[in-house]
Design a protein around this motif. Sequence first.
Motif, mmCIF file in Angstrom:
data_model
loop_
_atom_site.group_PDB
_atom_site.id
_atom_site.type_symbol
_atom_site.label_atom_id
_atom_site.label_comp_id
_atom_site.label_asym_id
_atom_site.label_seq_id
_atom_site.Cartn_x
_atom_site.Cartn_y
_atom_site.Cartn_z
ATOM 1 N N PRO A 261 91.658 34.692 31.712
ATOM 2 C CA PRO A 261 91.137 35.613 30.695
ATOM 3 C C PRO A 261 92.194 36.607 30.204
ATOM 4 O O PRO A 261 92.058 37.172 29.129
ATOM 5 C CB PRO A 261 90.009 36.349 31.415
ATOM 6 N N ALA B 175 98.943 32.265 24.326
ATOM 7 C CA ALA B 175 97.728 33.070 24.240
ATOM 8 C C ALA B 175 96.590 32.186 23.753
ATOM 9 O O ALA B 175 96.815 31.110 23.203
ATOM 10 C CB ALA B 175 97.921 34.243 23.291
ATOM 11 N N LEU B 176 95.393 32.648 23.977
ATOM 12 C CA LEU B 176 94.194 31.953 23.523
ATOM 13 C C LEU B 176 93.380 32.875 22.634
ATOM 14 O O LEU B 176 93.376 34.095 22.826
ATOM 15 C CB LEU B 176 93.311 31.555 24.702
ATOM 16 N N VAL B 177 92.687 32.293 21.697
ATOM 17 C CA VAL B 177 91.670 33.006 20.930
ATOM 18 C C VAL B 177 90.417 32.147 20.956
ATOM 19 O O VAL B 177 90.494 30.935 21.126
ATOM 20 C CB VAL B 177 92.078 33.293 19.466
ATOM 21 N N ASP B 178 89.294 32.774 20.799
ATOM 22 C CA ASP B 178 88.021 32.063 20.707
ATOM 23 C C ASP B 178 87.463 32.348 19.317
ATOM 24 O O ASP B 178 86.862 33.395 19.077
ATOM 25 C CB ASP B 178 87.065 32.541 21.801
ATOM 26 N N ASP C 82 93.625 35.689 26.792
ATOM 27 C CA ASP C 82 92.698 35.624 25.663
ATOM 28 C C ASP C 82 92.860 36.888 24.823
ATOM 29 O O ASP C 82 92.607 37.994 25.301
ATOM 30 C CB ASP C 82 91.260 35.487 26.154
ATOM 31 N N ALA D 9 91.650 28.643 31.641
ATOM 32 C CA ALA D 9 92.648 29.558 31.088
ATOM 33 C C ALA D 9 92.337 30.946 31.617
ATOM 34 O O ALA D 9 91.177 31.376 31.633
ATOM 35 C CB ALA D 9 92.604 29.542 29.576
ATOM 36 N N SER E 8 91.262 37.448 21.873
ATOM 37 C CA SER E 8 90.178 37.505 20.891
ATOM 38 C C SER E 8 89.771 38.949 20.578
ATOM 39 O O SER E 8 89.580 39.307 19.410
ATOM 40 C CB SER E 8 88.965 36.721 21.391
ATOM 41 N N ASN E 9 89.640 39.778 21.596
ATOM 42 C CA ASN E 9 89.252 41.175 21.362
ATOM 43 C C ASN E 9 90.342 41.947 20.626
ATOM 44 O O ASN E 9 90.044 42.823 19.809
ATOM 45 C CB ASN E 9 88.887 41.863 22.679
ATOM 46 N N TYR F 12 83.735 33.173 18.969
ATOM 47 C CA TYR F 12 83.463 34.534 19.417
ATOM 48 C C TYR F 12 83.887 35.547 18.347
ATOM 49 O O TYR F 12 83.137 36.470 18.018
ATOM 50 C CB TYR F 12 84.204 34.800 20.731
ATOM 51 N N ASP G 282 93.223 27.788 20.060
ATOM 52 C CA ASP G 282 91.822 28.163 19.854
ATOM 53 C C ASP G 282 90.995 27.540 20.967
ATOM 54 O O ASP G 282 90.833 26.327 21.031
ATOM 55 C CB ASP G 282 91.344 27.687 18.491
ATOM 56 N N ARG G 283 90.473 28.372 21.821
ATOM 57 C CA ARG G 283 89.664 27.910 22.955
ATOM 58 C C ARG G 283 88.417 27.170 22.474
ATOM 59 O O ARG G 283 87.995 26.195 23.079
ATOM 60 C CB ARG G 283 89.270 29.118 23.799
#
Length: 170
Positions: free
Chosen positions: A154, A23-26, A157, A152, A159-160, A29, A142-143
């Motif tokens: 979406p 998974a990714l997080v920003d 992601d 990557a 983050s939300n 953001y 961490d993007r």
Amino acid sequence: MKKLIFLLTLCGCALSASAQKFALVDMEYILQNIPAYERANEQLNQTSRAWQAEVEALNNKAQQLYKNYQNEVVFLSEAQKKEREQAIVDKEKEAAELKKKYFGPEGELYKKRASLIEPIQDEIYNAVKAIAKQKSYQLVLDRAADNGIIFASPTIDISNEVLSKLGYSK
């Protein structure tokens, strides 16, 4: 070169263990969407500006002492010259010490940042960790911090989801 090795290793791991989930997080953001972080950042900026003004005031005093010394040097005795030079050096030293106290590696700004920002970062970390456990993610990147990520999807992601877990819906 390090990025290429990292990406090849990541690809190799993905091929050898296809059951692993990523998974990714920003973080940028996420932090931009947390009002407490914005307030803490503004408070740090205000404090930093105030402390910088203090340091600049001492530097200005030292410069003024030096200008006065330059203007009056021909009228001063050797003892007076040494006294004025010492006053200038002392003022410059005082400014340097104050700057180190406020802005040094273990200075007041560092301590204040740690007390204001670290609790928010810890909350985010715990939320990411909880989501990763819940959804069985093996790796969360961490993007914002990794320039090695070229593309990557979406859909990975989270983050939300992290913001929602923290109580900030997007």
